[in-house]
Design an enzyme around this catalytic site. Sequence first.
Site, mmCIF file in Angstrom:
data_model
loop_
_atom_site.group_PDB
_atom_site.id
_atom_site.type_symbol
_atom_site.label_atom_id
_atom_site.label_comp_id
_atom_site.label_asym_id
_atom_site.label_seq_id
_atom_site.Cartn_x
_atom_site.Cartn_y
_atom_site.Cartn_z
ATOM 1 N N CYS A 40 6.025 -6.303 -58.525
ATOM 2 C CA CYS A 40 6.770 -5.280 -59.284
ATOM 3 C C CYS A 40 6.906 -4.008 -58.438
ATOM 4 C CB CYS A 40 6.042 -4.924 -60.579
ATOM 5 S SG CYS A 40 5.736 -6.321 -61.652
ATOM 6 N N ASP A 49 -12.816 -12.901 -70.472
ATOM 7 C CA ASP A 49 -12.098 -12.988 -69.201
ATOM 8 C C ASP A 49 -12.048 -14.482 -68.851
ATOM 9 O OD1 ASP A 49 -11.097 -12.279 -66.613
ATOM 10 O OD2 ASP A 49 -13.102 -12.628 -65.817
ATOM 11 N N CYS A 71 11.872 -5.460 -31.734
ATOM 12 C CA CYS A 71 12.645 -4.776 -32.787
ATOM 13 C C CYS A 71 13.056 -3.385 -32.285
ATOM 14 C CB CYS A 71 11.813 -4.607 -34.059
ATOM 15 S SG CYS A 71 11.192 -6.146 -34.721
ATOM 16 N N CYS A 112 14.126 -12.615 -34.575
ATOM 17 C CA CYS A 112 14.689 -13.885 -35.088
ATOM 18 C C CYS A 112 16.207 -13.738 -35.221
ATOM 19 C CB CYS A 112 14.104 -14.222 -36.468
ATOM 20 S SG CYS A 112 12.321 -14.355 -36.485
ATOM 21 N N CYS A 158 4.985 14.978 -8.005
ATOM 22 C CA CYS A 158 5.878 14.958 -9.181
ATOM 23 C C CYS A 158 7.291 15.356 -8.738
ATOM 24 C CB CYS A 158 5.399 15.929 -10.266
ATOM 25 S SG CYS A 158 3.741 15.608 -10.860
ATOM 26 N N CYS A 190 38.140 1.324 -64.294
ATOM 27 C CA CYS A 190 37.963 2.742 -64.599
ATOM 28 C C CYS A 190 38.157 3.558 -63.334
ATOM 29 C CB CYS A 190 36.558 2.980 -65.154
ATOM 30 S SG CYS A 190 35.319 2.495 -63.955
ATOM 31 N N CYS A 240 11.557 -11.323 -38.478
ATOM 32 C CA CYS A 240 11.790 -10.003 -37.896
ATOM 33 C C CYS A 240 13.132 -9.994 -37.182
ATOM 34 C CB CYS A 240 10.677 -9.615 -36.933
ATOM 35 S SG CYS A 240 10.663 -10.637 -35.455
ATOM 36 N N CYS A 255 -19.679 37.691 -42.133
ATOM 37 C CA CYS A 255 -19.223 38.871 -42.882
ATOM 38 C C CYS A 255 -17.856 38.613 -43.485
ATOM 39 C CB CYS A 255 -19.153 40.082 -41.943
ATOM 40 S SG CYS A 255 -17.997 39.774 -40.595
ATOM 41 N N CYS A 298 36.321 2.648 -60.081
ATOM 42 C CA CYS A 298 36.920 1.589 -59.243
ATOM 43 C C CYS A 298 37.922 2.225 -58.279
ATOM 44 C CB CYS A 298 37.634 0.542 -60.092
ATOM 45 S SG CYS A 298 36.546 -0.325 -61.233
#
Length: 1447
Positions: free
Chosen positions: A489, A1014, A157, A360, A72, A268, A357, A562, A271
């Site tokens: 939704c 149904d 990505c 692209c 190492c 206003c 993704c 205990c 802005c």
Amino acid sequence: ALFFGNTSYCGTPSQSLRILPKLSLPARPWKQAMKQSFAFDNVGYEGGLDNVCPSPTITSTISVLGMTCQSCVKSIEGRISSLKGIVNIKVSLEQSNATVKYVPSVISLQQVCHQIGDMGFEASVVEGKAASWPSRTSSAQEAVVKLRVEGMTCQSCVSSIEGKLRKLQGVVRVKVSLSTQEAVITYQPYLIQSEDLRDHVSDMGFEAAIKNKVAPLSLGPIDIGRLQSANPKRPSAFANQNLNNSETLGHQGSHTATVQLGIDGMHCQSCVLNIEGNIGQLPGVQHIQVSLENKTAEVQYDPSCVTPVSLQRAIEALRPGNFKVSLPDGAGGSGAGDDHLQGQCSSLVLSITGMTCVSCVQSIESVLSQREGVQRIAVSLAAGTATVVYDPSIISPEDLRAAVEDMGFEASVVPENHSTNHVESHSAANAVLQTLGDPPVSVQVVAPHARRPNRSHSPGYSSHIPQSTGTAAAQKCFLQIKGMTCASCVSHIERNLQKEAGVLSILVALMSGKAEVKYNPEVIQPPQIAQLIQDLGFEAAVMEDNAGSDGDVELVITGMTCASCVHNIESKLTRTNGITCASVALATSKARVKFDPEIIGPRDIVKIIEEIGFHASLAQRRPNAHHLDHKMEIKQWRKSFLCSLVFGIPVMGLMIYMLIPSHESHETMVLDRNIIPGLSILNLIFFILCTFVQFLGGWYFYVQAYKSLRHRSANMDVLIVLATSIAYAYSLVILVVAIAEKAEKSPVTFFDTPPMLFVFIALGRWLEHVAKSKTSEALAKLMSLQATEATVVTLGEDNLILREEQVPMELVQRGDVIKVVPGGKFPVDGKVLEGNTMADESLITGEAMPVTKKPGSMVIAGSINAHGSVLIKATHVGNDTTLAQIVKLVEEAQMSKAPIQQLADRFSGYFVPFIIIISTLTLVVWIVIGFIDFGVVQKYFPSPSKHISQTEVIIRFAFQTSITVLCIACPCSLGLATPTAVMVGTGVAAQHGILIKGGKPLEMAHKIKTVMFDKTGTITHGVPRVMRVLLLVDVATLPLRKVLAVVGTAEASSEHPLGLAVTKYCKEELGTETLGYCTDFQAVPGCGIGCKVSNVEGILSQSDGQAGQLNGIGSPPGKDAAPQTYSVLIGNREWMRRNGLTISSDVSDAMIDHEMKGQTAILVAIDGVLCGMIAIADAVKPEAALAVHTLKSMGVDVVLITGDNRKTARAIATQVGINKVFAEVLPSHKVAKVQELQNEGKKVAMVGDGVNDSPALAQADVGIAIGTGTDVAIEAADVVLIRNDLLDVVASIHLSKRTVRRIRVNLVLALIYNMVGIPIAAGVFMPVGIVLQPWMGSAAMAASSVSVVLSSLQLKCYRKPELERYEAQAHGRMKPLSASQVSVHVGMDDWRRDSPRPTPWDQVSYVSQVSLSSLTSDRLSRHSATMDDGGDKWSLLLNDRDEEQYM
């Protein structure tokens, strides 16, 4: 703080260093600062740098953890010594550190640590060891931020985000993880802010949000002094200029100009703040003041950085895009270079579809940026657009569009007025820079870094900006949301809220209608979040009680001995982050732990306990361990019945024996002989048997009667207990008295009443509870739909799976990554991280069509994964999953269902008080008579012994008559009236294919006023079928049989339900089971299939041989020699377009015509020629229209309620004649609809077949399930139609009417006996000489019971009305409805959402809508994307492509 990138720097290092002294800045500190924060790209400086500027070297120490051996050490020394700027490095294994000598102007200590970190070791700077300040403060002046990044799909990505962020000035280190969807960034907060980093990631097309951030940096006085002297504003301006002339730069350092701009379109103060805030951040803008009254803006700016023209463009680009800026005369812009560039460059926005993704995005950017004439390009994945700055004299917009299309995407030029909408206000800085002719790097580099210092120069801005968000701890709130109908939704709310400042994360649950939001309280508050959701068109309210959010787990812990063990576990758990409360009980060996599921989960808790040395497992919660489980009652009634039966049979035998007339007088009968005076053998046997029955068999009746009396009501149980107890007590008393008086003859007793009564009633109750228990099994069945185990995986660097482990369902935690194999069940609700598949979600939607799933799509627990292996991230676990919500709905429905008071109980309510009054009256009357005329009493009640006083005789006589009245009041026949009729009724129903569970639904069905059907699987078959094949070419060139053979062969390889339907049809039409060969098969989800088909001639000749030679069939003999291969395409319009086929308006009209009827139209092309159209639909059952008509003629309202889209629902309703339709409803909406009708006082029946119908089936007064439906629906319903015939709904109502009529007849019969028996017993007819003989009571009881049973058995003769009878009744009256006669409501709305006639706009939406094949479509064409009313919104869970387009 400077950035020299080899892209934006046009000089040699020596020039750059010569320029520095000319800047109007103190020399020494600037040089030092520069050493610290210059990030030189090595490229272009190889070898030359050290000679130019001989820099001092610094020796520092780095702590290195994770080294295990000398190799190492060698690898670290080898790698680091090869880096540029490293003089030498010495690594010590013993001390776990490295001593580095380096040149700080070339490499920083942090970069060295980063390099060691990349090798797999942990490296950090040892504080206080550095030789000089640059390296020491480098870590002190760093902050860390964690961003949540959504939308990453692959390793490319990750690389692109890391690559972009590393280029930013002030960013020290970046680590992006695909598995956790997070980025951890170390940065220098005086150069760049966390919000800027977030914006940069967002600009790349990902959704980024700040998860957590360190406390803001606190600078010492030295640092502040150094920063003030090294003001980054000048150098950043300098870095942005491509100027080599040091003189001009020196002059411009202190130059500022002021310009007054006219601004129209401000309304206003917000802005004003918008303009001041965004323009004040631009590089080169020193001060801006906007006046709303004068409609002007006064800007102080550095002309070397920015021009009035660029300011004008930047303001006009701000949202909402309606500011118009006018320049003062002559302020066209200074800086000729800029003007020149402006003149020759144009900007263009392209709309691009098909990007999936960020890779692209990168490929489009890299290809276009290489085209000649393209100055700059920015592609946004989220908006699906590309903004291009180009030179129109070299390249045209059409060339750019074509270049994008050549890469396989669809592109179109967005008109000028639309393009402004794509410019976010935060990218105003980029808007200006795009007008300057700089290379792209400068755009990414300069804008954010100028932000912080600029704020201090802009008083109008700084006063309104919220303070740093890092100081406040994130808080969590819960919102109740109404109006969500499908997954689109959910994604709409999540996507929009995540863009809001201060919202850190949001999780929406569709079924429970709840949202969990983590937010920063300094920036936003829950009421504002609720308002944001309301602005999106949903109802939202903040929930006060957040208790439901906490996780709660019960564990069984073994190994505790205990109290100290208990304390040990409790203290360890409570110290753990995320655990709010823990209590351990030694006696039960159980622990209850409450925790925050965001931080910790049950698996971690078990691990913690096991680490201390105990063994922990989840306490088993039985899914059916609730009060709806009737096991106890069944056991009780069975015991009651068997006990009564065992002791009751001898009693009945003796009764019959007593009734048999005998030649000898009764006294001499063996059983009548006295054992002791006053006690006969018969009475002794009766007493023993009856005592057992009374107290063993009847015990449960006593319990029920007590409960009833406690609620102040008298039901059947009270009547039975009263009758049996009095009969038993009275018999016992007179027997004891007779023995005491040593009577010669044993008295007549009523010991035979209790056994008779208990046997029959207990049997009825037992059978009823057995039927009831089936209902609660629905919940157990529902729970069994869930997977028992999940494969939790640990992901490594590149989303590689490092480890897989099987984990019990209950131990899966939010955030776990779970692998689901083909054919497996999704164990929890979650989002797909990787992989593509189709999922069968009929569990929730009731629709058999599989739904495409791709990264980002939501999946539901209990739904089945079709054919792809996927990784999902758990979002809802345990009690929050969709399946658990349905279980909860079923449970609530069964609990809230008002118990039906049965006819006999109602009757008892009046009868019990009436009998008690009569018997009391009898007692009083006889006592009065006795005292007035004792002779009457003496005549009929000869006193057994003379020494009894007259008063006692009278009272004994009065008591005897009143008790006789009570005993003879035939509770037996009353008790049998209902159970016998119900038993026979349910038996008859079963013979006719109708399974009725218990008496209550049978008694209730005749009151039904509304029937809700149904759609899928109930009104329709539930599987697609081919309705029509339309040939689009001449029969002579391509016969229909050949088309069918080719299409059937091609679709035989498809797994899609539509493909299976087509193959089945082709085989039936051709009369063959074998088809040709199919090769090169390719299926594109949401579009269609393509393949090559051969060897179909064999099938055709085969079938021709059978059917005789048909005209136009059979090709010339010459061709038969070589088998022909056909190239086949089958799919929707989009698929044909992609393969270059044009669809004529006639064909399109034919398709639209079918789609209006709720059918799916698919096209067939053979060898590049469009040759056929096939219409497929879920066909309506043949008897459906007749059943609906018959119900209506009986005065019953009929409603259709379905999770499918409104167009298909309307088409089906018109065919079967239903006027009212509720479409796109969730299972919870179905329940709510049933409750709504029940609250109006109507009795409601629900007919369904799916898991999604089960809550409504349980809630309805009568739930009717189709026998071919799911187990869950069958268990939840009260009635099951075994034969899958809708006319049985009518039959069950018909049978109910008959049964109720029979019960009433039985009650009348029982009453007749009472009407006759009671007066006789009361002694009314005594003067006439009719006296109640002892045997009469028993005979009357037996006769009444027999007659009631015989009456009930007459139900056996019931015959179900024949189909012909219904058809005859409906003959000439049944007409299909027109579209305008059907009112369609969406979700829970009660207002109609439909225009009955298709408007031209509807036609546009229909052009691209393929009702079922594009249901699973990945891409819808752009027409329907613009439509809110798109027919593809068919299921509760759309795939994501649809979601984006519906929003």
